[in-house]
Design an enzyme around this catalytic site. Sequence first.
Site, short mmCIF file in Angstrom:
data_model
loop_
_atom_site.label_atom_id
_atom_site.label_comp_id
_atom_site.label_asym_id
_atom_site.label_seq_id
_atom_site.Cartn_x
_atom_site.Cartn_y
_atom_site.Cartn_z
N GLU A 166 0.83 -1.23 0.00
CA GLU A 166 0.00 0.00 0.00
C GLU A 166 0.85 1.26 0.00
O GLU A 166 0.48 2.27 0.60
CB GLU A 166 -0.97 0.02 1.20
CG GLU A 166 -1.81 -1.21 1.40
CD GLU A 166 -2.67 -1.56 0.20
OE1 GLU A 166 -2.91 -0.69 -0.64
OE2 GLU A 166 -3.06 -2.74 0.09
N GLY A 167 1.98 1.21 -0.68
CA GLY A 167 2.86 2.38 -0.74
C GLY A 167 3.95 2.25 0.29
O GLY A 167 3.68 2.27 1.49
#
Lengths: 572, 572
Positions: free
Chosen positions: A431-432
């Site tokens: 997620e980043g």
Amino acid sequence: MVSKILSRRDLDFLLYEWLDVEALTERERFAEHSRETFDAFLDVSAQIAERDFAPHNRRNDLEEPTFDGVRVEVHPEVGAALKVFNETGLISGTMDAELGGLQLPAVVARACFLWFQAANIATSSYPLLTMANAHLLTTYGSPAQIARFVQPMVEGRFTGTMCLSEPQAGSSLSDVLTRAVSHEDGSYRITGSKMWISGGDHELSETIVHLVLARVAGAPPGVKSLSLFIVPKHHVAEDGTVGERNGVSLSGLNHKMGWRGTTNAVLSFDDATGYLVGEEGKGLAYMFHMMNEARIGVGAGAVALGYTGYLHALDYARERLQGRPVAAKDPAAPPVPIVDHPDVRRMLLASKAYVEGGLGLILYASKLLDEPSAENDLLLDVLTPIVKAWPSQWCRVANDHAIQVHGGYGYTREYPVEQFYRDNRLNSIHEGTDGIQALDLLGRKAVMKGGAGLALLLSTIRASCTGDLGAPVLAVCDRVASSTETLWKDGDPTVALANATAYLDAVGHLVIAWIWLSQIDAVGDKTGAFYDGKRLAARYFITHELPKIGPMLDLLDSRDTLLADLDPAWLG
Amino acid sequence: MVSKILSRRDLDFLLYEWLDVEALTERERFAEHSRETFDAFLDVSAQIAERDFAPHNRRNDLEEPTFDGVRVEVHPEVGAALKVFNETGLISGTMDAELGGLQLPAVVARACFLWFQAANIATSSYPLLTMANAHLLTTYGSPAQIARFVQPMVEGRFTGTMCLSEPQAGSSLSDVLTRAVSHEDGSYRITGSKMWISGGDHELSETIVHLVLARVAGAPPGVKSLSLFIVPKHHVAEDGTVGERNGVSLSGLNHKMGWRGTTNAVLSFDDATGYLVGEEGKGLAYMFHMMNEARIGVGAGAVALGYTGYLHALDYARERLQGRPVAAKDPAAPPVPIVDHPDVRRMLLASKAYVEGGLGLILYASKLLDEPSAENDLLLDVLTPIVKAWPSQWCRVANDHAIQVHGGYGYTREYPVEQFYRDNRLNSIHEGTDGIQALDLLGRKAVMKGGAGLALLLSTIRASCTGDLGAPVLAVCDRVASSTETLWKDGDPTVALANATAYLDAVGHLVIAWIWLSQIDAVGDKTGAFYDGKRLAARYFITHELPKIGPMLDLLDSRDTLLADLDPAWLG
């Protein structure tokens, strides 16, 4: 029995004594709820986490899902646990009653879900993604799409995924190659390869609803021309009946260091039927809805793993006898519990400060969703990269400490702490990555709206800066404001962002210092070991941890560009 | 092909340009050697590491040794690799020629062995322990013991272990319960349970020579009454013939997070025949000979794992295309290698500074053994806890960065970096945890001989403090001297040692800053990418890393006793 999954006492403090979650029931949306209903959901979550999720956590780790070329098999305990989970209704905990949801406050639903994440991060991933998927569709999908795809997710019949990354495009979504061709019947045909799809294939549900980012044929390059599609694993009739397989197949499973009970797939889309969500070209904007929620979920998972690791370490340190105080002279004296040794205390107290601070941040951020306003939305926007990255980094340190407290035993698979450590390593990546969060914070959130978001965060923090512990936090607020200005003074992103990670680290520690100040404000002059512990952890964090960011802010103020300027040939 | 195991270019620089190892050949002990023989051993080590050690590193990890109740099986590749290793003669690399040794300088032998550790830490553990065992016995054993037990180790027929820990006594050796009863034939009968015995059982050698710490019946409690015994797995006749099994049996194998190819055993000694080494009651003193060597070996292993992780990450970062510079505007521009992104550079440059700094420290410390003098012995004594703990902590950060540079791929078992990370986690635990090293440094080494050791270290460092990078290092020397004095000003160990870990961290970073200053002194004004890289890493370490210790020294100066004073009930 005191749970080693999470501390209900701490959750009660944070929810009721600190955040006054009960007051949310005065809002129309939560009017059907009460402290009693909140407690009932917390109780049942703790109970199911302990009984149905925790026992197969190690088995999930030791025996990964398998793929025989046709079907993916996961352990039967996973499906059984999810069935029990679905019966609680928490899969639609925050959703509207008219969709079958419980309309719980996000903060309460988050607290409930933490139990499942702490007990078994791998099994809890299936509903985590399903919920985020369903929330996106209820916001941006059509009523027909909601009926056809969300309703079965709420009923536990379908699960959901998010399909962003591709083998060549992880952090850089502008390089997405999956393409969509519109079909005369109004649907699209999707072709491409998607990577790192958690819950991407399994037999736990009747079908899987993939949300796929793709580029419509002819759209220009860049992220602004990506569109979002619903691509079910099987064709689904309008009444929700599941039919034949769609053109989605499993190319292979990824095998990870941890988090091994969650299937993680390379998916191949071959002329698969997909349905456009909302409008063409707005895919990434929609996906950010899901991604922001997923980022809070990742931060929450990191807190959950760190928290359970801390509780295991604390328990061990109180039981394990070894050594004597440094001032002791008599080798025949009986050994003491290792919690008596200052270095063990350091690791435990640091861990407590990290995990209870991280938990506070997660719940604070979640509650902002329950009281939507321009101000709260802005604050959440600024906080999101920190909510995602800080626990991923520091609650993992708690997992590292938990191994160290256990000594050699902690490094063996006979104890659970090594698994928590491996599992938590993922949270700084998915997620980043932490690096992406740093760019988001300093490159976007700190400067958006003329810096209004950062100003709001700092003024919110300043309002908590009272007492002897408030002074150093206040001083850091001033330094962060001035460093931000210095970094951006000529608007050159190459210079400003050269040390973005130091900025994320510094602001992250400031935020947690504030969360601690705010917690001990709620403690006030209450007495007892629990409250003394809160005061102690706050003092530890502000006197032992917060000073670490001084050198980071010095570095930022110097606008050092060593990293931006270096010639990669010099690296080796 | 450029090796991803270690950098021979860097080793050549450190050995010949920095440490001037060639000059050692002027010493009588090394007179038979030359740069050519050193190079030949380095060449063959690199070659065997690449060909015989690296290929089965992952298999060692995936398929652990098994025990069927009778025999322990390890993969045939392990035995094959060790056979090739034994043929090099490096097992007795530093030993006297009259014992069959090569009489190589310790620094050269260390550099050679690093190749095996980096290629396969698990397989290299067997000879690591055998060498340390043999070195102890050649120092303290009788000629007969050397002939009977060491000679076969040199010939590759026997392997060795060290047996200190017990299930209830790891860090606290004064709690050792294993007992020895003297027998009329002059030997002893050993009974007890030993834990964490690496290489404790296997079929890789004709027998295994255990060095066992035990208490002679009737001896008082404490560490000063422990004695050291040779306890072979099989009875060994005086001519070295291996006979029946001795009373040593395997109670079970430990299953670890990493380092999985090294058998790690719980051993049960049941009236086993043992032979006293040296005198009764001096066991721990002898064992420290082995332990000090093992601690350098652990530090070296940590460097080796960090180094190979760095090389893998650097290679990946140069190949992997993703994203665009932050100042780029055109989404259609081709993606750049990720080494162009400042945050990736930060992780790589930090890793380079850690692993090349750590390698320098290991080699510097090893060379002190080659030029024995009262001064060098003292310096090595002070440095040992840092040599052990600093790489265990910071070269592990390099392994952490290597995962992060690889993104999601780094977290999978399809890439080797996740194994390096797991393997390296052990180094902060075995041979004395980081916390134990901190107590050793501040509680013993910094104050022994009236502080002469620390004074020597600081004066040695000060002598390197020239140029613009020297000034901040010099300032830290002064601070460390004054903090040490402040901590011990009233001689109260409870106060002085309350934050011992912060002291270890601070002095460790100071030492590495010095190693970097000293390296770039050797670089001088040489030109080319390699030397520019050395200058860059030194600058990075001193400007980005060294300042981190300021807050630690502030904490130490405050004589903060939060950790010593706390009531454990407050922890949760």
